[in-house]
Design an enzyme around this catalytic site. Structure first.
Site, PDB file in Angstrom:
ATOM      1  N   CYS A 141     -33.455 -54.414  -4.824  1.00  0.00           N
ATOM      2  CA  CYS A 141     -33.920 -53.299  -5.662  1.00  0.00           C
ATOM      3  C   CYS A 141     -32.909 -52.828  -6.695  1.00  0.00           C
ATOM      4  O   CYS A 141     -33.225 -51.947  -7.503  1.00  0.00           O
ATOM      5  CB  CYS A 141     -34.352 -52.137  -4.770  1.00  0.00           C
TER       6      CYS A 141
ATOM      7  N   HIS B 246     -32.854 -42.853  -6.999  1.00  0.00           N
ATOM      8  CA  HIS B 246     -33.524 -44.023  -6.419  1.00  0.00           C
ATOM      9  C   HIS B 246     -34.765 -43.556  -5.651  1.00  0.00           C
ATOM     10  O   HIS B 246     -35.823 -44.144  -5.783  1.00  0.00           O
ATOM     11  CB  HIS B 246     -32.555 -44.773  -5.519  1.00  0.00           C
TER      12      HIS B 246
ATOM     13  N   HIS C 299     -42.639 -48.008  -6.056  1.00  0.00           N
ATOM     14  CA  HIS C 299     -41.304 -48.626  -6.024  1.00  0.00           C
ATOM     15  C   HIS C 299     -41.435 -50.046  -6.555  1.00  0.00           C
ATOM     16  O   HIS C 299     -41.951 -50.930  -5.876  1.00  0.00           O
ATOM     17  CB  HIS C 299     -40.760 -48.620  -4.599  1.00  0.00           C
TER      18      HIS C 299
END
Length: 402
Positions: free
Chosen positions: A161, A294, A329
């Site tokens: 990520c 995040h 996400h």
């Protein structure tokens, strides 16, 4: 500014669940409109999980890019092409400029969507073998690049990520070191069964709308998309006569290696990444006007990141939000998608809202829940944290600040 030389950003492009270009994404951000909803395009029986899909089929994206039906391609590559086209157009780059332009791409699943769909054909009847070569991450990067011309070089980064953020950092390093004048950097990632089943096995998917930093958060919503920024040296921008839209003032990467998937309790990697980014930019914590966290909505990440932000900012915490409650996400693409969102916030003077937040928790930061238009921003911090503790932070600044 006391930090190292800033790298100019002269163009950007984006496609995600809340828009197919910068204009649509900006409209969704200003309306606080989520793109998370029922799964539509991925062919799977697990439709119980809401996701942030790009609202286009593969065929629609192929048509938009002028790709003939039946041409082997992947959803990751198609989304990347659309974001790349917008970034190159804004920066005024043509095919003639690409031989002196680099491309650093971040992705992890690559062409796995087609491998999953045609795997039985690969081993059973050889009817879809042309898709075998589209599986790996590098092939997706090459498909994106080949659509526009011949780049000087192509490199692919895969750090889960934080992939797209690390792609931006590598590109910026090359410009600072004089190894390149212009580099397009970012990432692209589609939702796959591998994603859905993998994150479900970790028990970190929310069956409803994700709620980053909420006391009752229950996990993340997967998303997909692509975004790229055109990074350029000051000398190159002046030579081309192009006006920068923002600047990458500083960045930092750290790996705490605490666990294969979990964040450390005190957020050590996140703390180090943010501190490195601030030092690189020559800024103090009080200089940051907004943090794009995040903020995945998982119990572990949000607590860990909150601890790290409190260690860095203390009593001078700027407005914080996670835009993953809007986009989902987007995993490997999240760093560049959220970097472009930060650029839009800088250009238009607002702080994005942390959608769906309701309940505070003393262990967590309280995110921004009020859209404040006409709020000048100087410097914003964009966080991207990957599995294995590979954490990266970017400081993106208004061009008037340097």
């Amino acid at each position: 500014m006391a930090g190292r030389d800033s790298v100019l950003i002269t163009g950007c492009g984006i496609i995600c669940a809340i828009g197919q270009d910068r204009k649509q994404v900006l409209e969704s951000l200003l309306a606080t409109r989520t793109g998370v909803g029922p799964l539509r395009y991925l062919k799977t029986g697990h439709t119980e999980f809401p996701v942030g899909e790009v609202k286009m089929s593969d065929a629609e994206m192929e048509s938009s890019m002028g790709i003939a039906p039946g041409t082997p391609t992947t959803r990751t590559a198609l989304m990347g092409m659309m974001a790349m086209r917008e970034a190159l157009d804004q920066a005024g780059l043509t095919a003639a400029d690409l031989p002196r332009t680099g491309f650093v791409d971040g992705t992890t699943v690559g062409g796995m969507d087609k491998s999953e769909r045609y795997y039985l054909d690969f081993i059973g009847n050889d009817s879809r073998n042309e898709y075998i070569g589209t599986h790996d991450c590098g092939s997706c990067s090459e498909m994106i690049a080949d659509r526009f011309g011949r780049f000087r070089f192509i490199t692919t980064i895969s750090t889960a990520c934080s992939s797209a953020a690390n792609a931006i950092e590598l590109a910026a390093d090359m410009i600072r070191l004089g190894e390149a004048d212009i580099v397009v950097a970012g990432g692209s990632e589609c939702i796959t069964k591998f994603h859905l089943n993998g994150f479900n096995s970790l028990m970190i998917l929310d069956h409803g709308q994700c709620r980053p930093f909420d006391r009752d958060r229950a996990g993340l919503n997967l998303g997909e998309g692509a975004a790229y920024v055109v990074l350029e040296s000051r000398e190159s921008a002046l030579r081309r006569g192009v006006k920068p839209i923002a600047q990458l003032s500083g960045y930092g990467n750290a790996c705490d290696a605490f666990h294969q998937t979990a964040s450390s309790p005190d957020g050590e990697g996140a703390y180090l990444a943010m501190m490195k980014a601030l030092a690189d930019a020559g800024l103090e914590p009080a200089d940051i006007d907004y943090i794009n966290a995040h903020g995945t909505g998982t119990p572990n990440n949000d607590l860990s990141e909150s601890q790290a932000m409190r260690r860095v900012f203390g009593d001078c915490m700027p407005p914080v939000s996670s835009t993953k409650s809007l986009t989902g996400h987007t995993t490997s693409a999240s760093g560049s998608i959220e970097a472009v969102i930060c650029i839009l916030a800088l250009e238009n003077g607002f702080t994005p809202v942390n959608y769906a937040f309701e309940n505070t928790d003393e262990g967590l930061v309280v995110p921004n829940m009020k859209l404040e238009p006409d709020r000048p921003l100087r410097h914003v911090l964009c966080n991207s944290f990957g599995f294995g503790g590979n954490d990266s932070s970017l400081v993106i600044s208004n061009v008037s600040e340097n």
